[in-house]
Design an enzyme around this catalytic site. Structure first.
Site, PDB file in Angstrom:
ATOM      1  N   TYR A  97       0.840  -1.201   0.000  1.00 39.60           N
ATOM      2  CA  TYR A  97       0.000   0.000   0.000  1.00 39.60           C
ATOM      3  C   TYR A  97       0.876   1.253   0.000  1.00 39.60           C
ATOM      4  O   TYR A  97       1.722   1.442   0.883  1.00 39.60           O
ATOM      5  CB  TYR A  97      -0.942   0.023   1.213  1.00 39.60           C
ATOM      6  CG  TYR A  97      -2.049  -1.021   1.171  1.00 39.60           C
ATOM      7  CD1 TYR A  97      -2.286  -1.804   0.043  1.00 39.60           C
ATOM      8  CD2 TYR A  97      -2.870  -1.219   2.276  1.00 39.60           C
ATOM      9  CE1 TYR A  97      -3.299  -2.752   0.014  1.00 39.60           C
ATOM     10  CE2 TYR A  97      -3.899  -2.176   2.258  1.00 39.60           C
ATOM     11  CZ  TYR A  97      -4.094  -2.941   1.119  1.00 39.60           C
ATOM     12  OH  TYR A  97      -5.096  -3.878   1.103  1.00 39.60           O
TER      13      TYR A  97
HETATM   14  N1  LIG Z   1      -7.103  -7.862   0.413  1.00 38.30           N
HETATM   15  C1  LIG Z   1      -7.273  -7.145  -0.672  1.00 38.30           C
HETATM   16  O1  LIG Z   1      -6.935  -7.566  -1.786  1.00 38.30           O
HETATM   17  C2  LIG Z   1      -7.897  -5.777  -0.545  1.00 38.30           C
HETATM   18  C3  LIG Z   1      -8.343  -5.109  -1.706  1.00 38.30           C
HETATM   19  C4  LIG Z   1      -8.926  -3.855  -1.554  1.00 38.30           C
HETATM   20  C5  LIG Z   1      -9.049  -3.289  -0.282  1.00 38.30           C
HETATM   21  N2  LIG Z   1      -8.576  -3.966   0.831  1.00 38.30           N
HETATM   22  C6  LIG Z   1      -8.708  -3.383   2.189  1.00 38.30           C
HETATM   23  O2  LIG Z   1     -10.052  -2.987   2.400  1.00 38.30           O
HETATM   24  C7  LIG Z   1     -10.103  -1.593   2.717  1.00 38.30           C
HETATM   25  C8  LIG Z   1     -11.400  -1.009   2.201  1.00 38.30           C
HETATM   26  O3  LIG Z   1     -11.469  -1.182   0.776  1.00 38.30           O
HETATM   27  P1  LIG Z   1     -12.114  -0.070  -0.156  1.00 38.30           P
HETATM   28  O4  LIG Z   1     -11.393   1.218   0.031  1.00 38.30           O
HETATM   29  O5  LIG Z   1     -12.233  -0.628  -1.516  1.00 38.30           O
HETATM   30  O6  LIG Z   1     -13.552   0.059   0.574  1.00 38.30           O
HETATM   31  P2  LIG Z   1     -14.951   0.641   0.110  1.00 38.30           P
HETATM   32  O7  LIG Z   1     -15.689   0.912   1.386  1.00 38.30           O
HETATM   33  O8  LIG Z   1     -15.624  -0.265  -0.852  1.00 38.30           O
HETATM   34  O9  LIG Z   1     -14.617   1.993  -0.639  1.00 38.30           O
HETATM   35  C9  LIG Z   1     -14.061   3.077   0.068  1.00 38.30           C
HETATM   36  C10 LIG Z   1     -14.237   4.340  -0.750  1.00 38.30           C
HETATM   37  O10 LIG Z   1     -15.635   4.645  -0.890  1.00 38.30           O
HETATM   38  C11 LIG Z   1     -15.831   6.026  -0.723  1.00 38.30           C
HETATM   39  N3  LIG Z   1     -16.577   6.217   0.539  1.00 38.30           N
HETATM   40  C12 LIG Z   1     -16.423   5.517   1.704  1.00 38.30           C
HETATM   41  N4  LIG Z   1     -17.279   5.957   2.641  1.00 38.30           N
HETATM   42  C13 LIG Z   1     -17.996   6.941   2.084  1.00 38.30           C
HETATM   43  C14 LIG Z   1     -19.044   7.763   2.560  1.00 38.30           C
HETATM   44  N5  LIG Z   1     -19.502   7.645   3.795  1.00 38.30           N
HETATM   45  N6  LIG Z   1     -19.576   8.675   1.694  1.00 38.30           N
HETATM   46  C15 LIG Z   1     -19.125   8.787   0.428  1.00 38.30           C
HETATM   47  N7  LIG Z   1     -18.128   8.027  -0.083  1.00 38.30           N
HETATM   48  C16 LIG Z   1     -17.551   7.112   0.740  1.00 38.30           C
HETATM   49  C17 LIG Z   1     -14.451   6.672  -0.625  1.00 38.30           C
HETATM   50  O11 LIG Z   1     -13.936   6.966  -1.920  1.00 38.30           O
HETATM   51  P3  LIG Z   1     -14.148   8.390  -2.646  1.00 38.30           P
HETATM   52  O12 LIG Z   1     -14.199   9.450  -1.620  1.00 38.30           O
HETATM   53  O13 LIG Z   1     -13.021   8.481  -3.571  1.00 38.30           O
HETATM   54  O14 LIG Z   1     -15.446   8.217  -3.360  1.00 38.30           O
HETATM   55  C18 LIG Z   1     -13.633   5.556  -0.050  1.00 38.30           C
HETATM   56  O15 LIG Z   1     -12.257   5.671  -0.300  1.00 38.30           O
HETATM   57  C19 LIG Z   1      -8.817  -1.026   2.089  1.00 38.30           C
HETATM   58  O16 LIG Z   1      -8.426   0.198   2.653  1.00 38.30           O
HETATM   59  C20 LIG Z   1      -7.829  -2.134   2.371  1.00 38.30           C
HETATM   60  O17 LIG Z   1      -7.355  -2.050   3.709  1.00 38.30           O
HETATM   61  C21 LIG Z   1      -8.033  -5.195   0.702  1.00 38.30           C
END
Ligand SMILES: NC(=O)c1ccc[n+]([C@@H]2O[C@H](COP(=O)([O-])OP(=O)(O)OC[C@H]3O[C@@H](n4cnc5c(N)ncnc54)[C@H](OP(=O)(O)O)[C@@H]3O)[C@@H](O)[C@H]2O)c1
Length: 335
Positions: free
Chosen positions: A70
């Site tokens: 990351y």
């Molecule tokens: N193991 C793996 O392969 C893998 C892969 C991916 C992620 N992960 C882990 O999972 C975590 C979460 O994944 P993700 O970031 O994809 O999660 P997600 O919850 O699907 O997306 C998060 C994104 O959604 C938007 N968001 C979140 N809350 C919001 C709200 N209340 N209102 C408006 N927009 C909102 C933001 O982006 P914007 O503001 O840009 O819209 C935020 O960066 C990562 O940080 C990582 O630690 C693991």
């Protein structure tokens, strides 16, 4: 809001019911591609990262999810800096190893013994700690025999540098995890006790086999992308798909996967339930996972403290059995 603790699968460790994701810490985009060899846009910069960590800790959160790749190492480094002013024992730090350490070096990737042994030292140094609570293999490695990496991982646990083992999935192959744990059982090695699959109301491919495997073997399921990259917050509109000025529409992977008519139809139900119970759509989407009997803890991603605070508020949202079932059934039909 008050975050409760849950058991991490069948381990004796207690973690917050919502984990903090750090994927976007230091993540640099150059023309939409993640790259570190040129100037670009940093998604979550260092100051914002500390704000998010502070806000999560202030809410009582203890479960921090990161990975060696990351931000090309920045996420681990910033968490390490942040921990300097905290009590390390108050936090459960999960990191992941697999991704290439040096492009072009075929041995500096995957789960081979050399890479695991070298990379664990890098993770510990960046995080400024002498142990990792939970080490995930970021992905399965088809090029390394499972006997080799299970034995090496067992050595990391026996040396005290790692406490628990997990495996994260891109394409969720339940049989591979069963195979690895069968080797561990036969050889007396530490098994995987936690999995990390993608899961949210839209992405439900693990319903059929993977989650039943987790249930049957007592494996924790810590889920990534619980808000479908923000789609489930309800902030996107049907016509974004065709809007050339929309950032979402420009991201083909996002638009093709989430901005479909079927998903927007299902989203109507989420919006309606959120309205009925005076919660936000993001909170309801996360609460659905908190009510799910097979899910240990969704990993919350947030770009701002406001988003994080809203998302952590899901811990206070109660869904009726009827609302839970309605959401499950509506989105399952939208795939
Ligand atoms: N193991 C793996 O392969 C893998 C892969 C991916 C992620 N992960 C882990 O999972 C975590 C979460 O994944 P993700 O970031 O994809 O999660 P997600 O919850 O699907 O997306 C998060 C994104 O959604 C938007 N968001 C979140 N809350 C919001 C709200 N209340 N209102 C408006 N927009 C909102 C933001 O982006 P914007 O503001 O840009 O819209 C935020 O960066 C990562 O940080 C990582 O630690 C693991």
């Amino acid at each position: 809001m008050a975050l409760d603790h849950v058991s991490l699968g069948s381990t004796g460790l207690s973690v917050s019911e919502l984990a903090l994701g750090t994927w976007r810490f230091g993540r640099r985009l150059v023309d939409g591609e993640e790259r570190y060899d040129a100037e670009g846009v940093v998604e979550t910069d260092e100051d914002r990262a500390y704000e998010l960590l502070d806000a999560y800790a202030d809410a009582g959160g203890n479960f921090i999810d990161t990975a060696d790749k990351y931000g090309d190492g920045r996420a681990e480094r910033w968490i390490g800096n942040w921990l300097e002013d905290r009590d390390r024992l108050d936090y459960v730090i999960a990191t992941k190893i697999h991704r290439p350490r040096r492009e072009g070096d075929p041995n500096a990737r995957g789960l081979n013994r050399r890479h695991l042994r070298r990379q664990i030292d890098t993770c510990l140094e960046r995080l400024g700690t002498d142990y990792i609570d939970l080490l995930y293999c970021h992905r399965w490695d088809d090029d390394t025999p499972a006997e080799e990496f299970m034995r090496t991982l067992n050595g990391l646990v026996e040396s005290g540098r790692v406490n628990y083992l997990g495996i994260s999935s891109g394409r969720p192959d339940a049989w591979k995890i069963v195979k690895a744990n069968e080797i561990a059982r036969r050889e007396g090695y530490e098994p995987f006790t936690v999995t990390q699959p993608r899961y949210n109301l839209v992405d439900r491919e693990i319903d059929a086999n993977y989650l039943p495997m987790c249930r049957d073997y007592g494996l924790g399921a810590v889920t990534w992308s619980p808000l479908a990259w923000g789609f489930l917050t309800g902030k996107y509109r049907r016509d974004d798909r065709n809007d050339e000025s929309s950032t979402a529409a420009q991201d083909g992977r996002f638009a093709d996967r989430y901005l479909t008519e079927e998903n927007f139809d299902a989203l109507e139900v989420l919006l309606e339930i959120a309205d009925d119970i005076d919660a936000t759509p993001a909170q309801v989407a996360l609460a659905w996972q908190l009510h799910h009997p097979d899910i240990t803890a969704p990993i919350v991603g947030a770009s701002t403290v406001e988003q994080l605070t809203e998302n952590l508020g899901a811990a206070d949202v109660s869904l009726s059995a009827e609302q839970f079932e309605r959401l499950s059934a509506t989105f399952a039909g939208s795939e």
